[in-house]
Design a protein around this motif. Structure first.
Motif, PDB file in Angstrom:
ATOM      1  N   LYS A  75     -14.991  34.390  31.342  1.00  0.00           N
ATOM      2  CA  LYS A  75     -13.730  34.034  32.326  1.00  0.00           C
ATOM      3  C   LYS A  75     -14.093  32.334  32.217  1.00  0.00           C
ATOM      4  O   LYS A  75     -13.070  31.795  32.396  1.00  0.00           O
ATOM      5  CB  LYS A  75     -13.876  34.462  33.726  1.00  0.00           C
TER       6      LYS A  75
ATOM      7  N   ASN B 193     -10.950  29.813  31.030  1.00  0.00           N
ATOM      8  CA  ASN B 193     -10.409  28.556  32.110  1.00  0.00           C
ATOM      9  C   ASN B 193     -10.723  27.473  31.956  1.00  0.00           C
ATOM     10  O   ASN B 193     -10.840  26.636  32.883  1.00  0.00           O
ATOM     11  CB  ASN B 193     -10.830  29.348  33.581  1.00  0.00           C
TER      12      ASN B 193
ATOM     13  N   ASP C 235      -7.566  32.888  38.909  1.00  0.00           N
ATOM     14  CA  ASP C 235      -7.799  33.863  37.709  1.00  0.00           C
ATOM     15  C   ASP C 235      -9.126  34.655  38.038  1.00  0.00           C
ATOM     16  O   ASP C 235      -9.430  35.962  37.764  1.00  0.00           O
ATOM     17  CB  ASP C 235      -7.725  33.209  36.503  1.00  0.00           C
ATOM     18  N   GLU C 236      -9.976  33.962  38.665  1.00  0.00           N
ATOM     19  CA  GLU C 236     -11.390  34.613  38.728  1.00  0.00           C
ATOM     20  C   GLU C 236     -11.394  35.367  39.953  1.00  0.00           C
ATOM     21  O   GLU C 236     -11.821  36.705  39.789  1.00  0.00           O
ATOM     22  CB  GLU C 236     -12.552  33.555  39.045  1.00  0.00           C
TER      23      GLU C 236
END
Length: 116
Positions: free
Chosen positions: A98, A102, A113-114
């Motif tokens: 992740k 990102n 998003d996380e």
């Protein structure tokens, strides 16, 4: 539920005290039968109240049962420990991926998003 547990423990305590008072006679415990002890020339014996023998037998049985179950369930605990280690490893890998995904994004978008 708490009062039910206290009532059960009180009844159990009264029962154990009653059994102990009713069985105070002293009994002799021998390690071997008399014939074998005479043959070997060794005879270990001790004198104890009967309630100590009975309650000691119950406690020894419980301890042996718990030990047996603990040994029997060892493989399940080992598997659970291995799975926990695998989950931690995969969580670290997901976090790393992740972060790599990102890298070029805005900080706020990366945080969103996380979170999802």
């Amino acid at each position: 539920m708490r009062y039910l547990r206290y009532a059960f423990l009180a009844i159990l305590g009264i029962t154990l005290i009653s059994i102990s008072l009713a069985n105070r006679e002293v009994v002799e415990l021998k390690l071997m039968p008399d014939a074998i002890a005479d043959l070997l020339g060794v005879n270990f014996s001790t004198s104890l109240p009967l309630f100590v023998v009975v309650l000691g037998g119950v406690v020894a049985g419980l301890v042996l049962g718990f030990l047996w179950e603990w040994l029997r369930e060892h493989k399940h605990r080992r598997d659970a420990t291995a799975k926990t280690g695998e989950v931690r490893k995969l969580e670290r890998e997901v976090k790393k991926l992740k972060k790599k995904q990102n890298e070029g994004q805005d900080e706020v978008l990366a945080l969103l998003d996380e979170a999802s």
